[in-house]
Scaffold this active site. Structure first.
Site, PDB file in Angstrom:
ATOM      1  N   CYS A  40      -3.062   5.033  12.401  1.00 10.71           N
ATOM      2  CA  CYS A  40      -3.571   6.403  12.241  1.00 10.71           C
ATOM      3  C   CYS A  40      -3.855   7.027  13.600  1.00 10.71           C
ATOM      4  CB  CYS A  40      -4.884   6.387  11.461  1.00 10.71           C
ATOM      5  SG  CYS A  40      -4.706   5.621   9.882  1.00 10.71           S
ATOM      6  N   ASN A  42       8.588   9.147   4.573  1.00 10.65           N
ATOM      7  CA  ASN A  42       7.459   9.800   3.917  1.00 10.65           C
ATOM      8  C   ASN A  42       6.438  10.257   4.928  1.00 10.65           C
ATOM      9  OD1 ASN A  42       4.573   8.492   3.601  1.00 10.65           O
ATOM     10  ND2 ASN A  42       6.032   6.794   3.834  1.00 10.65           N
ATOM     11  N   ALA A  43       5.811  11.378   4.580  1.00 14.27           N
ATOM     12  CA  ALA A  43       4.677  11.888   5.343  1.00 14.27           C
ATOM     13  C   ALA A  43       3.680  12.421   4.319  1.00 14.27           C
ATOM     14  CB  ALA A  43       5.112  12.979   6.313  1.00 14.27           C
ATOM     15  N   ILE A  79       5.615  -5.159   8.488  1.00 12.35           N
ATOM     16  CA  ILE A  79       5.189  -4.091   9.376  1.00 12.35           C
ATOM     17  C   ILE A  79       5.010  -2.776   8.595  1.00 12.35           C
ATOM     18  CG2 ILE A  79       6.132  -4.904  11.559  1.00 12.35           C
ATOM     19  CD1 ILE A  79       8.084  -2.715   9.317  1.00 12.35           C
ATOM     20  N   SER A  97       0.824  -1.206   0.000  1.00 10.96           N
ATOM     21  CA  SER A  97       0.000   0.000   0.000  1.00 10.96           C
ATOM     22  C   SER A  97       0.865   1.265   0.000  1.00 10.96           C
ATOM     23  CB  SER A  97      -0.892  -0.009   1.251  1.00 10.96           C
ATOM     24  OG  SER A  97      -1.713   1.129   1.261  1.00 10.96           O
ATOM     25  N   ASN A 124      -5.135  -0.150   8.123  1.00 10.05           N
ATOM     26  CA  ASN A 124      -4.030   0.662   8.637  1.00 10.05           C
ATOM     27  C   ASN A 124      -4.410   1.126  10.035  1.00 10.05           C
ATOM     28  OD1 ASN A 124      -2.122   2.537   9.273  1.00 10.05           O
ATOM     29  ND2 ASN A 124      -2.401   3.803   7.447  1.00 10.05           N
ATOM     30  N   GLY A 181       7.582  -2.844  -1.312  1.00  8.28           N
ATOM     31  CA  GLY A 181       7.119  -1.464  -1.106  1.00  8.28           C
ATOM     32  C   GLY A 181       8.016  -0.438  -1.755  1.00  8.28           C
TER      33      GLY A 181
END
Lengths: 304, 262
Positions: free
Chosen positions: A131, A70-71, A192, A22, A128, A266
């Protein structure tokens, strides 16, 4: 004799145990010129929320030693936008479609799950749980056993699809989190997620990412992920999907020996879009070399 | 359509003291390339880097594709070590490219900041008519390709910060003077590549003059193909504010669509 790579994971049939993770492969069309999606075991699409979501300000990504942080902030077109825009494309391909879902509240998780239940072409939901819980001061759902249990149970109550919680790595006892997911109805686990991380520009002394911190992924996290998969495999019976820094078949095989039934590529999709295909080829070669007829023979085969 | 292929280095030459031109033989990628598009490069010398590096396409000659670069960081420093017959992995061509269907009444006005001139040269070579190039840089050594544009019969106007070549000051000084003089009898359409401040300045002039400006945006990219959503830009499409992916929906945007922040 050619070894068989096909597996059935939590009821999901896949022609091989190699998926794309994802957030690293969009919704399918993005890489379709380069990668034949029909060769992949599954795609886990970028995270979907109830309503469209804009994500964080830029910069959203920075390369660091051995990986990237990443954000992105979970930008996505929402359930209806995703189904309308991307499901017709995905249905035309022969691979399992796993939809990653997220919410800001328990109710949102439940509602997203409910809206995907019965959607043609969706094979499973990956949850997910990393969050922020807006109603609990913003702490991540996935970092306490109690809120992890609640999210998994809330989704379980709303869908007949297989559900696959994606565990956060930054917990003290991964086995306990794996177990609480299993006990609350999870059919499989992904592990993970990326590690909380940060990079600073030393000239300006400002964080490089607009969000200040983000998630570290890439080769740097691979050995840590192997340990977490190994620990989780000891704690639960449900199948594990391992991800974290896979760049080659060797990395994927390591995960399977440690306890994973399937793997997801990924960050390496960005580096080398053909990585998942190379992993499939390398996995087949390894089985031949080791006289294994079925890929399942590798799973949990670690010798201690 | 994009492809992935290993390109062989067929040329790697200095262009002045600070810049180099890398030419790769890319039989799959090169024939598909349009001006304004870019390639995503991965070097064996930089095998531990997880992200590819994006470069505008400077020229295409048959199966050969060239990029023009300046050594600014780790990636470009290791690029300098590429020798003839070395290979590099290329994904491309990427992005949307400049529009090439210019109405007969319009004059192409190209505006470049430094080596942002590279994709504009590719554009000029593909255009069926002549126009004018405005190019700005810090000093004379940063003004590239002026003679190549003149060889195509284009007019060239230069501006440098230190006045070592052309007019002293920003490229907009030269542009504004020309616009004031030629306004009554010319209908410009702008094509620009350079720093954000320059792009915004060109866009503002186009909007003010009721003309179009095609701006090539540069943002830190991840995947280069529209999957990761790292390089988003706030834009206005059909009146709606939204986030565009610079790598996939761009890198070329019309000035009216771009919402500049800060």
């Amino acid at each position: 004799m050619t070894p068989t790579l096909d597996i059935t994971l939590a009821g999901i049939q896949m022609k091989n145990p190699v998926m794309v993770a994802s957030g690293t492969f969009g919704y399918g069309p993005e890489y379709a010129d380069l990668v034949d999606l029909n060769q992949l075991g599954a795609i886990v699409v970028k995270g979907i929320s109830l309503e469209p979501w804009g994500g964080n300000k830029t910069p959203r990504m920075v390369e660091v030693s051995g990986g990237l942080i990443n954000a992105i902030g979970l930008q996505n077109p929402g359930v209806a936008g995703f189904i309308g825009k991307y499901m017709p494309f995905l249905r035309k391909h022969d691979l399992a479609v796993i939809v990653n879902i997220w919410g800001k509240t328990l109710e949102e998780y439940a509602e997203v799950a409910a809206q995907f239940d019965g959607v043609e072409g969706v094979h499973a939901l990956e949850i997910n749980i990393s969050c922020p819980n807006v109603k609990a001061g913003g702490s991540s759902f996935g970092t306490t056993l109690e809120s992890t249990a609640k999210v998994v149970a809330a989704v379980r109550a709303k869908t007949k699809l297989p559900i696959i919680p994606k565990l956060a790595p930054n917990v003290s006892d991964i086995g306990a989190f794996a177990k609480v997911c299993e006990d609350n109805g999870a059919d499989a686990l992904s592990l993970i997620n990326s590690f909380p991380a940060m990079a600073i520009d030393i000239e300006t002394r400002r964080p490089i990412l607009a969000n200040i911190s983000g998630g570290l992924s890439g080769p740097a996290i691979h050995p840590i992920a192997v340990k977490l998969v190994y620990e989780a495999a000891k704690a639960v019976k449900i199948p594990l999907i391992a991800l974290g820094g896979i760049t080659s078949a060797k990395d994927a095989i390591e995960f399977m020996i440690a306890g994973a039934s399937a793997v997801a590529v990924g960050t390496a999709n960005f580096t080398e879009p053909l990585t998942a295909l190379h992993v499939i080829d390398g996995l087949r070669d390894y089985l031949v070399r080791n006289n294994m007829s079925r890929v399942q023979e590798l799973v949990r085969s670690i010798r201690i | 359509m994009m492809r992935i292929e290993n390109g062989t280095v067929v040329g790697h030459d200095a262009m002045g003291p600070d810049y180099r031109v890398l030419t790769l033989k890319l039989p799959d990628v090169a024939p598909l390339a349009k001006p304004g598009q870019f390639i995503h490069l991965r070097l064996a010398q930089l095998h531990d880097a997880v992200l590819r590096r994006p470069f505008s396409i400077y020229r295409v000659d048959g199966n050969h594709l060239s990029i023009l670069y300046k050594t600014v960081g780790r990636g470009t420093a290791s690029m300098q070590t590429l020798r003839l017959n070395d290979t590099a992995s290329v994904v491309g061509p990427l992005g949307n490219g400049f529009p090439l269907d210019l109405a007969d009444s319009l004059t192409p006005v190209l505006v470049a900041g430094g080596y942002g001139v590279a994709p504009l040269y590719f554009l000029a070579r593909k255009m069926t008519r002549r126009g004018i190039l405005f190019i700005g840089g810090a000093k004379a050594a940063d003004i590239l390709l002026a003679d190549e544009f003149r060889a195509l019969d284009w007019e060239v106007q230069v501006a440098t910060d230190d006045g070592s070549l052309g007019v002293k000051g920003l490229v907009t000084v030269a542009l504004d003077a020309w616009l004031a003089a030629s306004a009554p009898h010319t209908q410009p359409e702008f094509f620009a590549c350079g720093p954000n401040g320059m792009l915004k300045a060109v866009g503002d002039r186009a909007i003010g003059g009721n003309q179009k400006a095609w701006l090539s945006l540069d943002r830190h990219m991840g995947c280069g193909v529209g999957a990761c959503l790292a390089c988003v830009q706030k834009v206005r499409l059909s009146g709606q504010e939204t986030l565009a992916r610079v790598c996939k929906d761009g890198p070329i945007f019309e000035a009216r669509d771009v919402i500049w922040e800060n």
